[in-house]
Scaffold this motif. Structure first.
Motif, PDB file in Angstrom:
ATOM      1  N   ASP A  67       7.206   3.026 -11.183  1.00 26.14           N
ATOM      2  CA  ASP A  67       6.046   3.206 -10.312  1.00 26.14           C
ATOM      3  C   ASP A  67       4.803   3.042 -11.175  1.00 26.14           C
ATOM      4  O   ASP A  67       4.507   3.864 -12.030  1.00 26.14           O
ATOM      5  CB  ASP A  67       6.072   4.587  -9.668  1.00 26.14           C
ATOM      6  CG  ASP A  67       5.005   4.713  -8.597  1.00 26.14           C
ATOM      7  OD1 ASP A  67       3.920   4.115  -8.771  1.00 26.14           O
ATOM      8  OD2 ASP A  67       5.248   5.396  -7.600  1.00 26.14           O
ATOM      9  N   MET A  68       4.076   1.947 -10.974  1.00 24.67           N
ATOM     10  CA  MET A  68       2.918   1.612 -11.807  1.00 24.67           C
ATOM     11  C   MET A  68       1.605   2.098 -11.200  1.00 24.67           C
ATOM     12  O   MET A  68       0.536   1.628 -11.588  1.00 24.67           O
ATOM     13  CB  MET A  68       2.866   0.092 -12.026  1.00 24.67           C
ATOM     14  CG  MET A  68       4.100  -0.466 -12.694  1.00 24.67           C
ATOM     15  SD  MET A  68       4.456   0.341 -14.279  1.00 24.67           S
ATOM     16  CE  MET A  68       5.814  -0.702 -14.859  1.00 24.67           C
ATOM     17  N   TYR A  69       1.696   3.045 -10.267  1.00 25.82           N
ATOM     18  CA  TYR A  69       0.484   3.515  -9.571  1.00 25.82           C
ATOM     19  C   TYR A  69      -0.611   3.958 -10.540  1.00 25.82           C
ATOM     20  O   TYR A  69      -1.781   3.689 -10.332  1.00 25.82           O
ATOM     21  CB  TYR A  69       0.858   4.669  -8.631  1.00 25.82           C
ATOM     22  CG  TYR A  69      -0.260   5.107  -7.719  1.00 25.82           C
ATOM     23  CD1 TYR A  69      -0.758   4.237  -6.749  1.00 25.82           C
ATOM     24  CD2 TYR A  69      -0.829   6.371  -7.829  1.00 25.82           C
ATOM     25  CE1 TYR A  69      -1.787   4.627  -5.909  1.00 25.82           C
ATOM     26  CE2 TYR A  69      -1.859   6.765  -6.984  1.00 25.82           C
ATOM     27  CZ  TYR A  69      -2.335   5.892  -6.025  1.00 25.82           C
ATOM     28  OH  TYR A  69      -3.347   6.272  -5.198  1.00 25.82           O
ATOM     29  N   ARG A  70      -0.205   4.629 -11.602  1.00 27.01           N
ATOM     30  CA  ARG A  70      -1.199   5.167 -12.543  1.00 27.01           C
ATOM     31  C   ARG A  70      -1.383   4.293 -13.779  1.00 27.01           C
ATOM     32  O   ARG A  70      -2.066   4.701 -14.726  1.00 27.01           O
ATOM     33  CB  ARG A  70      -0.778   6.561 -12.986  1.00 27.01           C
ATOM     34  CG  ARG A  70      -0.920   7.579 -11.905  1.00 27.01           C
ATOM     35  CD  ARG A  70      -0.541   8.961 -12.411  1.00 27.01           C
ATOM     36  NE  ARG A  70      -0.847   9.957 -11.409  1.00 27.01           N
ATOM     37  CZ  ARG A  70      -0.153  10.125 -10.285  1.00 27.01           C
ATOM     38  NH1 ARG A  70       0.898   9.357 -10.050  1.00 27.01           N
ATOM     39  NH2 ARG A  70      -0.499  11.051  -9.404  1.00 27.01           N
ATOM     40  N   ILE A  71      -0.749   3.143 -13.795  1.00 28.45           N
ATOM     41  CA  ILE A  71      -0.817   2.284 -14.976  1.00 28.45           C
ATOM     42  C   ILE A  71      -1.946   1.280 -14.806  1.00 28.45           C
ATOM     43  O   ILE A  71      -2.050   0.625 -13.785  1.00 28.45           O
ATOM     44  CB  ILE A  71       0.517   1.508 -15.142  1.00 28.45           C
ATOM     45  CG1 ILE A  71       1.685   2.463 -15.317  1.00 28.45           C
ATOM     46  CG2 ILE A  71       0.428   0.507 -16.286  1.00 28.45           C
ATOM     47  CD1 ILE A  71       1.695   3.218 -16.612  1.00 28.45           C
ATOM     48  N   SER A  72      -2.807   1.188 -15.825  1.00 28.53           N
ATOM     49  CA  SER A  72      -3.903   0.239 -15.639  1.00 28.53           C
ATOM     50  C   SER A  72      -3.972  -0.845 -16.708  1.00 28.53           C
ATOM     51  O   SER A  72      -4.484  -1.913 -16.475  1.00 28.53           O
ATOM     52  CB  SER A  72      -5.230   0.964 -15.530  1.00 28.53           C
ATOM     53  OG  SER A  72      -5.422   1.727 -16.677  1.00 28.53           O
ATOM     54  N   ASP A 124       0.797  -1.216   0.000  1.00 27.31           N
ATOM     55  CA  ASP A 124       0.000   0.000   0.000  1.00 27.31           C
ATOM     56  C   ASP A 124       0.839   1.281   0.000  1.00 27.31           C
ATOM     57  O   ASP A 124       2.051   1.225   0.168  1.00 27.31           O
ATOM     58  CB  ASP A 124      -0.838  -0.019   1.288  1.00 27.31           C
ATOM     59  CG  ASP A 124      -2.294   0.150   0.966  1.00 27.31           C
ATOM     60  OD1 ASP A 124      -2.587   0.837  -0.042  1.00 27.31           O
ATOM     61  OD2 ASP A 124      -3.128  -0.408   1.709  1.00 27.31           O
ATOM     62  N   LEU A 125       0.152   2.409  -0.102  1.00 28.24           N
ATOM     63  CA  LEU A 125       0.790   3.719   0.060  1.00 28.24           C
ATOM     64  C   LEU A 125       1.575   3.749   1.374  1.00 28.24           C
ATOM     65  O   LEU A 125       1.025   3.398   2.426  1.00 28.24           O
ATOM     66  CB  LEU A 125      -0.276   4.815   0.147  1.00 28.24           C
ATOM     67  CG  LEU A 125      -0.936   5.271  -1.142  1.00 28.24           C
ATOM     68  CD1 LEU A 125      -2.139   6.149  -0.825  1.00 28.24           C
ATOM     69  CD2 LEU A 125       0.060   6.042  -1.995  1.00 28.24           C
ATOM     70  N   ALA A 166       7.482  10.533 -13.264  1.00 27.97           N
ATOM     71  CA  ALA A 166       8.280  10.116 -14.414  1.00 27.97           C
ATOM     72  C   ALA A 166       7.918   8.697 -14.853  1.00 27.97           C
ATOM     73  O   ALA A 166       8.219   8.302 -15.965  1.00 27.97           O
ATOM     74  CB  ALA A 166       9.756  10.174 -14.055  1.00 27.97           C
ATOM     75  N   LEU A 167       7.279   7.924 -13.975  1.00 24.49           N
ATOM     76  CA  LEU A 167       6.978   6.498 -14.172  1.00 24.49           C
ATOM     77  C   LEU A 167       8.192   5.594 -14.065  1.00 24.49           C
ATOM     78  O   LEU A 167       8.108   4.481 -13.596  1.00 24.49           O
ATOM     79  CB  LEU A 167       6.267   6.215 -15.501  1.00 24.49           C
ATOM     80  CG  LEU A 167       4.869   6.802 -15.624  1.00 24.49           C
ATOM     81  CD1 LEU A 167       4.339   6.637 -17.037  1.00 24.49           C
ATOM     82  CD2 LEU A 167       3.908   6.174 -14.631  1.00 24.49           C
ATOM     83  N   VAL A 168       9.349   6.086 -14.510  1.00 24.46           N
ATOM     84  CA  VAL A 168      10.560   5.280 -14.342  1.00 24.46           C
ATOM     85  C   VAL A 168      11.765   6.188 -14.062  1.00 24.46           C
ATOM     86  O   VAL A 168      11.905   7.238 -14.668  1.00 24.46           O
ATOM     87  CB  VAL A 168      10.814   4.375 -15.569  1.00 24.46           C
ATOM     88  CG1 VAL A 168      10.898   5.169 -16.855  1.00 24.46           C
ATOM     89  CG2 VAL A 168      12.053   3.501 -15.382  1.00 24.46           C
TER      90      VAL A 168
END
Ligand code: ATP
Ligand code: MG
Length: 143
Positions: free
Chosen positions: A77-82, A33-34, A61-63
């Protein structure tokens, strides 16, 4: 393998040991989790690989890439990747092919695309003790 840590340094230390142990080119999927401690774990992991760098969440930046002359660690960081298309646009598959080591926060979001041989690290906050974390590492030998 299971660990309990009582502060952030101990979590970094488990990351350090894993980073020093795993062969170059490993893929590490982080779950939690966060605020669980995924970035803290990654900070230790990078040091364990011998990389001296400023490890921080690549949320925008995602990476992030951390480099030495010999090695690269790609920190996702795949938090926003769906979905697959999202992931494709991060260049994830190119990074996978590059032979670099990869460490991936929010692996929950790309669970069905993770390589079969990746190492899975589950970090869980202890509901009763603020700074305690349960860490389970699956897919590698004892280190
Ligand atoms: N045992 C522990 N292990 C790791 N972090 C801890 C521990 N106890 C307290 N903390 C604190 O929890 C926070 C963990 O933050 P960190 O950025 O590593 O989490 P994260 O899982 O990457 O979160 P996010 O999903 O937002 O990226 C830090 O503020 C750290 O000091
Ligand atoms: Mg993070």
């Amino acid at each position: 393998m299971k660990f309990v840590t009582e502060n952030v340094n101990q979590t970094e230390n488990i990351g350090f040991r894993l980073g020093a142990f795993l062969p170059y080119g490993s893929v590490i999927a982080l779950f939690g989790d966060l605020g669980a401690g995924k970035t803290a774990f990654t900070r230790g992991f990078a040091k364990g690989m011998g990389l001296e760098c400023d490890v921080h969440s690549p949320t925008f930046a995602l990476v992030n890439e951390y480099r030495s002359p010999e090695k690269t660690l790609c920190h996702f960081d795949m938090y926003r990747i769906s979905g697959f298309d999202d992931l494709y646009s991060t260049g994830f598959f190119d990074y996978l092919d590059s032979g670099a080591s990869l460490i991936i926060e929010w692996s929950e979001n790309i669970e069905n695309i993770l390589p079969d041989n990746c190492i899975r690290v589950y970090i869980e906050k202890n509901p009763l003790k603020d700074d305690c974390r349960n860490i389970e590492i699956i897919g590698c030998e004892e280190f």
